[in-house]
Design a protein around this motif. Sequence first.
Motif, PDB file in Angstrom:
ATOM      1  N   ARG A  42       1.133   5.289   6.954  1.00 42.32           N
ATOM      2  CA  ARG A  42       0.084   5.971   6.197  1.00 42.32           C
ATOM      3  C   ARG A  42      -0.667   4.949   5.349  1.00 42.32           C
ATOM      4  NH1 ARG A  42       2.210  11.218   4.897  1.00 42.32           N
ATOM      5  NH2 ARG A  42       0.405  11.561   3.572  1.00 42.32           N
ATOM      6  N   GLY A  43      -1.829   5.357   4.863  1.00 47.49           N
ATOM      7  CA  GLY A  43      -2.564   4.523   3.932  1.00 47.49           C
ATOM      8  C   GLY A  43      -1.966   4.606   2.543  1.00 47.49           C
ATOM      9  N   LEU A  44      -2.569   3.911   1.590  1.00 49.74           N
ATOM     10  CA  LEU A  44      -2.080   3.930   0.214  1.00 49.74           C
ATOM     11  C   LEU A  44      -2.555   5.182  -0.500  1.00 49.74           C
ATOM     12  CD1 LEU A  44      -1.859   0.852   0.950  1.00 49.74           C
ATOM     13  CD2 LEU A  44      -2.185   0.423  -1.475  1.00 49.74           C
ATOM     14  N   PHE A  90       3.203  -0.278  -4.498  1.00 54.13           N
ATOM     15  CA  PHE A  90       2.380  -1.417  -4.864  1.00 54.13           C
ATOM     16  C   PHE A  90       1.845  -1.260  -6.278  1.00 54.13           C
ATOM     17  CE2 PHE A  90       2.014  -3.775  -0.971  1.00 54.13           C
ATOM     18  CZ  PHE A  90       2.178  -2.841   0.036  1.00 54.13           C
ATOM     19  N   ASN A 105     -12.158  -7.395  -8.780  1.00 51.59           N
ATOM     20  CA  ASN A 105     -11.385  -6.946  -7.622  1.00 51.59           C
ATOM     21  C   ASN A 105      -9.974  -6.560  -8.019  1.00 51.59           C
ATOM     22  OD1 ASN A 105     -13.541  -7.492  -5.918  1.00 51.59           O
ATOM     23  ND2 ASN A 105     -12.835  -9.575  -5.487  1.00 51.59           N
ATOM     24  N   LEU A 106      -9.411  -5.610  -7.285  1.00 56.39           N
ATOM     25  CA  LEU A 106      -8.013  -5.248  -7.466  1.00 56.39           C
ATOM     26  C   LEU A 106      -7.126  -6.383  -6.976  1.00 56.39           C
ATOM     27  CD1 LEU A 106      -7.652  -1.524  -6.315  1.00 56.39           C
ATOM     28  CD2 LEU A 106      -7.094  -2.453  -8.568  1.00 56.39           C
ATOM     29  N   PHE A 108      -3.284  -7.054  -5.924  1.00 56.96           N
ATOM     30  CA  PHE A 108      -2.083  -6.313  -5.562  1.00 56.96           C
ATOM     31  C   PHE A 108      -0.844  -7.184  -5.638  1.00 56.96           C
ATOM     32  CE2 PHE A 108      -3.278  -2.135  -4.026  1.00 56.96           C
ATOM     33  CZ  PHE A 108      -4.642  -2.252  -3.828  1.00 56.96           C
ATOM     34  N   GLY A 109       0.276  -6.558  -6.050  1.00 59.78           N
ATOM     35  CA  GLY A 109       1.564  -7.187  -5.882  1.00 59.78           C
ATOM     36  C   GLY A 109       1.988  -7.113  -4.423  1.00 59.78           C
TER      37      GLY A 109
ATOM     38  N   PHE B  33     -14.750  -0.903   0.479  1.00 58.37           N
ATOM     39  CA  PHE B  33     -14.064  -2.181   0.653  1.00 58.37           C
ATOM     40  C   PHE B  33     -13.276  -2.177   1.954  1.00 58.37           C
ATOM     41  CE2 PHE B  33     -14.679  -3.351  -3.795  1.00 58.37           C
ATOM     42  CZ  PHE B  33     -14.692  -2.129  -4.456  1.00 58.37           C
ATOM     43  N   TYR B  35      -9.784  -4.057   3.532  1.00 61.12           N
ATOM     44  CA  TYR B  35      -8.590  -4.846   3.249  1.00 61.12           C
ATOM     45  C   TYR B  35      -7.840  -5.124   4.548  1.00 61.12           C
ATOM     46  CZ  TYR B  35      -8.834  -3.669  -1.785  1.00 61.12           C
ATOM     47  OH  TYR B  35      -9.210  -3.527  -3.104  1.00 61.12           O
ATOM     48  N   GLN B  37      -3.783  -5.836   5.762  1.00 59.95           N
ATOM     49  CA  GLN B  37      -2.376  -5.823   5.372  1.00 59.95           C
ATOM     50  C   GLN B  37      -1.576  -6.365   6.550  1.00 59.95           C
ATOM     51  OE1 GLN B  37      -0.627  -1.962   4.537  1.00 59.95           O
ATOM     52  NE2 GLN B  37       1.013  -2.861   3.311  1.00 59.95           N
ATOM     53  N   LEU B  43      -1.717  -6.313   0.343  1.00 60.98           N
ATOM     54  CA  LEU B  43      -3.104  -6.134   0.754  1.00 60.98           C
ATOM     55  C   LEU B  43      -3.950  -7.320   0.319  1.00 60.98           C
ATOM     56  CD1 LEU B  43      -1.902  -3.156   0.471  1.00 60.98           C
ATOM     57  CD2 LEU B  43      -4.296  -2.463   0.386  1.00 60.98           C
ATOM     58  N   LEU B  45      -8.009  -8.440   0.146  1.00 56.36           N
ATOM     59  CA  LEU B  45      -9.388  -7.968   0.253  1.00 56.36           C
ATOM     60  C   LEU B  45     -10.173  -8.877   1.185  1.00 56.36           C
ATOM     61  CD1 LEU B  45     -11.598  -5.992  -0.737  1.00 56.36           C
ATOM     62  CD2 LEU B  45     -12.063  -7.623  -2.590  1.00 56.36           C
ATOM     63  N   ILE B  90      -2.790  -4.330   9.800  1.00 56.86           N
ATOM     64  CA  ILE B  90      -3.366  -3.033   9.470  1.00 56.86           C
ATOM     65  C   ILE B  90      -4.641  -3.308   8.676  1.00 56.86           C
ATOM     66  CG2 ILE B  90      -3.069  -0.865   8.228  1.00 56.86           C
ATOM     67  CD1 ILE B  90      -0.047  -1.200   8.603  1.00 56.86           C
ATOM     68  N   LEU B  92      -7.530  -1.625   6.364  1.00 59.08           N
ATOM     69  CA  LEU B  92      -7.699  -0.453   5.510  1.00 59.08           C
ATOM     70  C   LEU B  92      -9.079  -0.443   4.876  1.00 59.08           C
ATOM     71  CD1 LEU B  92      -4.256  -0.954   3.853  1.00 59.08           C
ATOM     72  CD2 LEU B  92      -4.861   1.176   4.952  1.00 59.08           C
ATOM     73  N   GLY B 112      -5.797   3.729   7.540  1.00 58.72           N
ATOM     74  CA  GLY B 112      -5.580   2.425   8.150  1.00 58.72           C
ATOM     75  C   GLY B 112      -5.749   2.438   9.663  1.00 58.72           C
TER      76      GLY B 112
END
Lengths: 118, 118
Positions: A42-44, A90, A105-106, A108-109, B33, B35, B37, B43, B45, B90, B92, B112
């Motif tokens: 699935r997506g986030l 995440f 921009n975001l 991410f971990g 946006f 992304y 993965q 993720l 960008l 993936i 996204l 995704g």
Amino acid sequence: AQSVAQPEDQVNVAEGNPLTVKCTYSVSGNPYLFWYVQYPNRGLQFLLKYITGDNLVKGSYGFEAEFNKSQTSFHLKKPSALVSDSALYFCAVRPSMNYGGSQGNLIFGKGTKLSVKP
Amino acid sequence: SAVISQKPSRDICQRGTSLTIQCQVDSQVTMMFWYRQQPGQSLTLIATANQGSEATYESGFVIDKFPISRPNLTFSTLTVSNMSPEDSSIYLCSVEVRAGVDLSNEQFFGPGTRLTVL
């Protein structure tokens, strides 16, 4: 450099027990902080965010997170874990202003896999 | 929240070919946006899709490899060109409603597209 750290690759919890997924960050200024969850294939999905105000924020599915400015942390918590909470989590941060050309921009971990056993 | 769909959901492609991924949102959004993965990773960008103008690419991503279109406020495409196995990931799409310089809003993600390149 701006970064987000999720120190645990995996967290294992028994159903009914409290859970914590850790996140620390290194971002200039006062950041906005987010948690997302990704279920298999699935997506986030957005869980919650901290903008300002009360350090404890509540989100979807009974999750909450505590912002600690002195420790630059934003740990995700839930009082009683469910098997259905098993997923990839995440943490993401974003500078509140465009510091150093970040463009907002975001960041991410790398993600933490949560496994809740019955 | 916005409802986001992506097509295809998955594909298996041959080396050297190209694949175009579509992202459709059910409402007009300011920001879109793309992304990537990669397996077991966080993720990254690729670019910000700008309506009516060229996309803004992040370091390490170029237009020739990842051309992006955004003809209106609800639709965008990402093409992965001249694919190699290293492009297996993936991909996204995400969207954000942003007012001016306010960066406090969350992004919403599509389901995704899982790409495998042989």
